[in-house]
Write an enzyme that holds these catalytic residues in place. Structure first.
Site, PDB file in Angstrom:
ATOM      1  N   ARG A   1      31.826  34.838  47.886  1.00  0.00           N
ATOM      2  CA  ARG A   1      33.301  34.838  47.907  1.00  0.00           C
ATOM      3  C   ARG A   1      33.762  36.018  48.776  1.00  0.00           C
ATOM      4  NH1 ARG A   1      36.633  33.813  42.646  1.00  0.00           N
ATOM      5  NH2 ARG A   1      38.001  32.839  44.171  1.00  0.00           N
TER       6      ARG A   1
ATOM      7  N   GLN B   1      43.806  29.133  36.016  1.00  0.00           N
ATOM      8  CA  GLN B   1      43.311  30.330  35.309  1.00  0.00           C
ATOM      9  C   GLN B   1      44.327  30.840  34.288  1.00  0.00           C
ATOM     10  OE1 GLN B   1      43.060  29.775  38.573  1.00  0.00           O
ATOM     11  NE2 GLN B   1      41.325  30.809  39.510  1.00  0.00           N
TER      12      GLN B   1
ATOM     13  N   ASP C   1      42.798  41.500  44.146  1.00  0.00           N
ATOM     14  CA  ASP C   1      41.432  41.278  44.632  1.00  0.00           C
ATOM     15  C   ASP C   1      41.043  42.268  45.712  1.00  0.00           C
ATOM     16  OD1 ASP C   1      42.184  38.506  43.427  1.00  0.00           O
ATOM     17  OD2 ASP C   1      40.008  38.574  43.619  1.00  0.00           O
TER      18      ASP C   1
ATOM     19  N   ASN D   1      45.983  38.843  46.151  1.00  0.00           N
ATOM     20  CA  ASN D   1      45.740  38.350  44.786  1.00  0.00           C
ATOM     21  C   ASN D   1      45.884  36.830  44.816  1.00  0.00           C
ATOM     22  OD1 ASN D   1      45.186  38.920  41.951  1.00  0.00           O
ATOM     23  ND2 ASN D   1      47.275  38.270  41.538  1.00  0.00           N
TER      24      ASN D   1
HETATM   25  O1  MRU Z   1      39.866  33.034  42.082  1.00  0.00           O
HETATM   26  P1  MRU Z   1      39.844  34.005  40.947  1.00  0.00           P
HETATM   27  O2  MRU Z   1      40.069  33.369  39.616  1.00  0.00           O
HETATM   28  O3  MRU Z   1      38.604  34.875  40.980  1.00  0.00           O
HETATM   29  O4  MRU Z   1      41.074  34.961  41.222  1.00  0.00           O
HETATM   30  C1  MRU Z   1      41.302  36.030  40.362  1.00  0.00           C
HETATM   31  C2  MRU Z   1      42.526  36.805  40.667  1.00  0.00           C
HETATM   32  O5  MRU Z   1      43.229  36.554  41.610  1.00  0.00           O
HETATM   33  C3  MRU Z   1      42.783  38.004  39.782  1.00  0.00           C
HETATM   34  O6  MRU Z   1      44.147  38.236  39.663  1.00  0.00           O
HETATM   35  C4  MRU Z   1      42.137  39.253  40.399  1.00  0.00           C
HETATM   36  O7  MRU Z   1      40.798  38.987  40.728  1.00  0.00           O
HETATM   37  C5  MRU Z   1      42.196  40.406  39.492  1.00  0.00           C
HETATM   38  S1  MRU Z   1      41.149  40.243  38.099  1.00  0.00           S
HETATM   39  C6  MRU Z   1      41.254  41.680  37.210  1.00  0.00           C
END
Ligand code: MRU
Length: 344
Positions: A94, A204, A245, A255
């Site tokens: 990722r 999520q 992120d 994010n």
């Molecule tokens: O694709 P994801 O579910 O990994 O994305 C997660 C997010 O965007 C969260 O807001 C971010 O990683 C912060 S987690 C503390």
């Protein structure tokens, strides 16, 4: 508190296993993946069985340690070489969350430093394991600190908070980033209430944020993403807190897709918009958010819903997983060191 990423050591086989909650199955089932297989660890990160920026960093560090426990009999130079190759492979799973390459880089540097001292492979592996554990232990402490620093905002601004995606205990080693202030404030006897965007396409917010808060008896209301503007306008929301992120040097924040739109709406309705993140999420090598690589995910995530095709084959799909919120829309960044206000 939920423990998203952990490990198990098999004393007979002398193999370390990574143990993660399979978040794809939540909220229907609480299943675990227990593995020391590099490909399975890669797939778990890629397919979001484990997700959230800090959690994928921890899973990658412990995952690398688990996978390398299979080749502890290699000569140390070969071990270090293979470790680097495996770390690069995991890192390619990722691209947007900086915590992934940050955690893997930290493990590799530690092992490389020890290799200079002619350590045996067994000893190098111990160094790696300790570093991976340290990354997780530090994250638990940072989450707590973020929670303590952010909890004061509820006294000043009010108790109703809107969040996007999941930045709670499922996304970190500890009590989360965006949700950490909610957990700490609740412990302190305050009564914060959370509004959770469902967060299309992988839900999520609907599946994970609502699940983990409900497990802790914290009131949570799920809204569809399109309802966020209306809910902000209705003045039901006192503040927004989201995770991150990757944060560029100027304070621009990558994010989950939809965060940018939420920030624009919050600004329009004069509602404070906070980002919560540990130092491992800052990428000071990037001057601005324009330089952040945004992951584009498979069209299939949008094409079907609940096992049913919902988009005609002839229609095209664009599915970016993240967006960048410019620093000018952000009221403050809650970190373990305190709350940073502009200019970032
Ligand atoms: O694709 P994801 O579910 O990994 O994305 C997660 C997010 O965007 C969260 O807001 C971010 O990683 C912060 S987690 C503390």
């Amino acid at each position: 508190m939920i423990n998203t990423v952990s490990y198990r050591f098999d004393n007979d086989k002398k193999i370390l296993f990574l143990k993660i909650i399979d978040q794809r199955k939540l909220p229907e089932r609480l299943d675990y993946i227990v593995t020391a297989d590099l490909q399975q660890i890669y797939d778990a990160i890629k397919t979001l069985a484990v997700r959230g920026a800090p959690a994928i960093g921890i899973a990658a560090a412990l995952g690398l340690t688990a996978a390398s426990s299979n080749y502890k009999d290699m000569p140390s130079a070969k071990f270090v070489e293979k470790l680097k190759k495996d770390a690069d492979f995991l890192d390619s799973s990722r691209p947007t969350a900086v915590n992934l390459s940050w955690a893997l880089g930290r493990c590799l540097r530690k092992v490389a430093d020890s290799a200079k001292m002619s350590y045996s492979t067994e000893k190098l592996w111990d160094v790696l394991f300790k570093e991976a554990q340290a990354i997780r232990d530090e994250d638990i402490k940072m989450c707590r600190k973020i929670g303590e620093n952010g909890a004061v905002l509820f006294d000043r601004l009010g108790m109703n908070v809107l969040t996007h995606c999941n930045a709670g205990s499922l996304a970190t080693g500890g009590c989360g980033t965006a949700l950490a202030p909610v957990y700490v404030a609740t412990e302190q006897g305050k009564h914060p209430e959370v509004f959770a965007d469902e967060t299309r396409p992988l839900l999520q917010g609907a599946r994970l944020t609502s699940w983990e808060l409900s497990e802790e008896q914290i009131p949570v209301t799920v809204i569809c993403d399109g309802a966020a503007a209306t809910v902000l306008k209705s003045k039901k929301i006192d503040l927004v807190i989201v995770g991150a992120d990757r944060i560029a040097a100027n304070g621009d924040v990558a994010n989950k897709i939809g965060t940018y739109g939420l920030a624009v709406c919050a600004k329009y309705h004069k509602i404070p918009f906070y980002v919560a993140a540990p130092y491992s999420t800052f990428d000071l090598t990037l001057s601005s958010g324009e330089k952040i690589k945004i992951e584009e995910r498979s069209a299939d995530e949008l094409r079907s819903f609940s096992g049913r095709d919902i988009i005609p084959d002839k229609a095209m799909v664009f599915n970016p997983a993240f967006d960048v919120t410019p620093y000018s829309l952000i009221t403050g960044i809650i970190t373990e060191k305190g709350i940073f206000s502009p200019p970032f």
